[in-house]
Design a protein around this motif. Structure first.
Motif, short mmCIF file in Angstrom:
data_model
loop_
_atom_site.label_atom_id
_atom_site.label_comp_id
_atom_site.label_asym_id
_atom_site.label_seq_id
_atom_site.Cartn_x
_atom_site.Cartn_y
_atom_site.Cartn_z
N THR A 35 0.67 11.13 5.35
CA THR A 35 -0.75 11.36 5.10
C THR A 35 -1.54 11.46 6.41
O THR A 35 -2.40 12.33 6.56
CB THR A 35 -1.34 10.23 4.24
OG1 THR A 35 -0.66 10.20 2.98
CG2 THR A 35 -2.82 10.41 4.02
N ASN A 36 -1.23 10.57 7.35
CA ASN A 36 -1.99 10.50 8.59
C ASN A 36 -1.04 10.27 9.77
O ASN A 36 -0.96 9.17 10.31
CB ASN A 36 -3.02 9.36 8.49
CG ASN A 36 -4.05 9.41 9.61
OD1 ASN A 36 -3.84 10.05 10.63
ND2 ASN A 36 -5.17 8.72 9.41
N GLN A 89 0.81 -1.22 0.00
CA GLN A 89 0.00 0.00 0.00
C GLN A 89 0.85 1.28 0.00
O GLN A 89 0.30 2.38 0.17
CB GLN A 89 -0.94 0.02 1.21
CG GLN A 89 -1.99 -1.08 1.18
CD GLN A 89 -3.13 -0.80 2.15
OE1 GLN A 89 -4.00 0.03 1.90
NE2 GLN A 89 -3.12 -1.51 3.28
N LEU A 90 2.14 1.16 -0.17
CA LEU A 90 2.98 2.35 -0.24
C LEU A 90 2.46 3.33 -1.29
O LEU A 90 2.06 2.92 -2.37
CB LEU A 90 4.42 1.96 -0.58
CG LEU A 90 5.25 1.29 0.51
CD1 LEU A 90 6.63 0.93 -0.03
CD2 LEU A 90 5.39 2.19 1.73
N LEU A 119 -3.83 -2.74 6.73
CA LEU A 119 -2.44 -2.43 7.05
C LEU A 119 -2.10 -2.89 8.46
O LEU A 119 -1.06 -3.54 8.68
CB LEU A 119 -2.20 -0.92 6.91
CG LEU A 119 -0.81 -0.42 7.32
CD1 LEU A 119 0.27 -1.05 6.45
CD2 LEU A 119 -0.75 1.10 7.24
N GLU A 120 -2.94 -2.57 9.41
CA GLU A 120 -2.67 -2.93 10.80
C GLU A 120 -2.59 -4.44 10.97
O GLU A 120 -1.68 -4.96 11.63
CB GLU A 120 -3.73 -2.36 11.74
CG GLU A 120 -3.49 -2.69 13.20
CD GLU A 120 -4.38 -1.90 14.14
OE1 GLU A 120 -4.23 -2.06 15.37
OE2 GLU A 120 -5.22 -1.10 13.65
N GLN A 121 -3.51 -5.16 10.36
CA GLN A 121 -3.51 -6.61 10.50
C GLN A 121 -2.25 -7.24 9.91
O GLN A 121 -1.64 -8.14 10.50
CB GLN A 121 -4.74 -7.22 9.83
CG GLN A 121 -4.86 -8.73 10.03
CD GLN A 121 -4.94 -9.11 11.50
OE1 GLN A 121 -5.87 -8.70 12.20
NE2 GLN A 121 -3.97 -9.87 11.98
N ILE A 122 -1.85 -6.76 8.75
CA ILE A 122 -0.65 -7.30 8.10
C ILE A 122 0.59 -7.00 8.94
O ILE A 122 1.47 -7.87 9.10
CB ILE A 122 -0.50 -6.72 6.68
CG1 ILE A 122 -1.54 -7.37 5.76
CG2 ILE A 122 0.90 -6.95 6.14
CD1 ILE A 122 -1.56 -6.79 4.36
N LEU A 123 0.66 -5.79 9.49
CA LEU A 123 1.82 -5.44 10.32
C LEU A 123 1.85 -6.28 11.59
O LEU A 123 2.92 -6.78 11.99
CB LEU A 123 1.80 -3.95 10.66
CG LEU A 123 1.94 -2.98 9.48
CD1 LEU A 123 2.05 -1.55 9.99
CD2 LEU A 123 3.13 -3.32 8.61
N LYS A 131 -5.99 6.63 0.32
CA LYS A 131 -6.66 5.41 -0.12
C LYS A 131 -6.18 4.18 0.64
O LYS A 131 -6.61 3.06 0.37
CB LYS A 131 -6.45 5.20 -1.63
CG LYS A 131 -7.11 6.26 -2.50
CD LYS A 131 -6.91 5.96 -3.97
CE LYS A 131 -7.59 7.03 -4.85
NZ LYS A 131 -7.37 6.76 -6.29
N THR A 132 -5.31 4.40 1.61
CA THR A 132 -4.78 3.30 2.40
C THR A 132 -5.89 2.64 3.22
O THR A 132 -6.68 3.32 3.88
CB THR A 132 -3.68 3.81 3.35
OG1 THR A 132 -2.61 4.37 2.58
CG2 THR A 132 -3.14 2.68 4.21
#
Length: 240
Positions: free
Chosen positions: A212-213, A171-172, A183-187, A177-178
């Motif tokens: 972005t955030n 998702q880089l 993302l959190e689950q994958i990390l 649009k992230t």
């Protein structure tokens, strides 16, 4: 012979004044081989820990050599996976780069059905240089086809850490649009790892999204500070 037949066909249909540019795979391969520089190849191979032989063609030179071929390829309506496989099967690393540039050129044609082929590329001749391009390619498919997210969740738990790296960084550059839940689950699936390329990737994904955030990334770092590797925290904290 192939080029002559194409030109004859166009002459019969359009007349003698038509200008036809035909670039086939043999032509681009020959151009690469002709541009080989053994002295530069040694340095390029050493930079990659001598894992792969190189022709010794710099990135700007590869761009110049490939320009006509990729312009021709861009007009095609389907991806020639035989060409990609041929490039991947060649010893010199520049041919894998050529295959990746070809796929990026035709990225809009890629669908979830192509993901297994991309997976095979990822687990073959794997190193960060090809993986960090494949994550963009796979990520583009996932952005257009949300069902690929489940595949990436599976990859985030795979024994092959290169597949996990693709999942982490796919998702880089998505910015707003992230998919932060994904993302959190994958990390989280990749916490408490000793692998440098995984911990670095975690940091990069967070650092990029922090542009972005930043609040989300700060909260993430606070929430998981006891489980994140120091390298991941260092990379992630650059802009927050």
């Amino acid at each position: 012979m192939y080029e002559k037949l194409i030109c004859l066909f166009c002459y019969l249909i359009y007349g003698e004044n038509v200008k036809v540019t035909v670039v086939n795979y043999t032509t681009i391969f020959e151009r690469y081989y002709a541009a080989a520089d053994s002295k530069q190849a040694a340095g390029m191979s050493a930079y990659m820990r001598n894992l792969f032989p190189f022709l010794g063609i710099s990135a700007p030179k590869r761009k110049e050599l490939s320009k006509e071929f990729l312009a021709f390829a861009k007009k095609q309506k389907e991806i020639d996976w035989n060409f990609v496989s041929t490039c991947w099967g060649k010893e010199e690393r520049e041919f894998q780069y050529l295959a990746l540039n070809y796929l990026l050129t035709l990225v809009k044609l890629l669908t979830p059905e192509d993901v297994p082929r991309l997976k095979q590329l990822a687990v073959t001749k794997s190193w960060w240089d090809t993986i960090d391009c494949l994550d963009r390619i796979v990520g583009g498919i996932a952005l257009n086809y949300s069902k690929v997210n489940n595949v990436l969740l599976d990859w985030s738990l795979d024994e092959n850490f290169w597949l996990r790296r693709i999942a982490i960084d796919h998702q880089l550059l998505r910015k707003d649009k992230t998919d932060v839940v994904l993302l959190e689950q994958i990390l989280v699936n990749n916490f408490e790892q000793q692998e440098f390329f995984i911990n670095k990737a975690i940091g990069w994904s967070l650092r990029e999204y922090s542009k972005t955030n930043p609040d989300w990334v700060r909260n993430f770092l606070t929430k998981y500070k006891d489980r994140l590797a120091p390298l991941s925290i260092k990379e992630a904290s650059k802009y927050v």
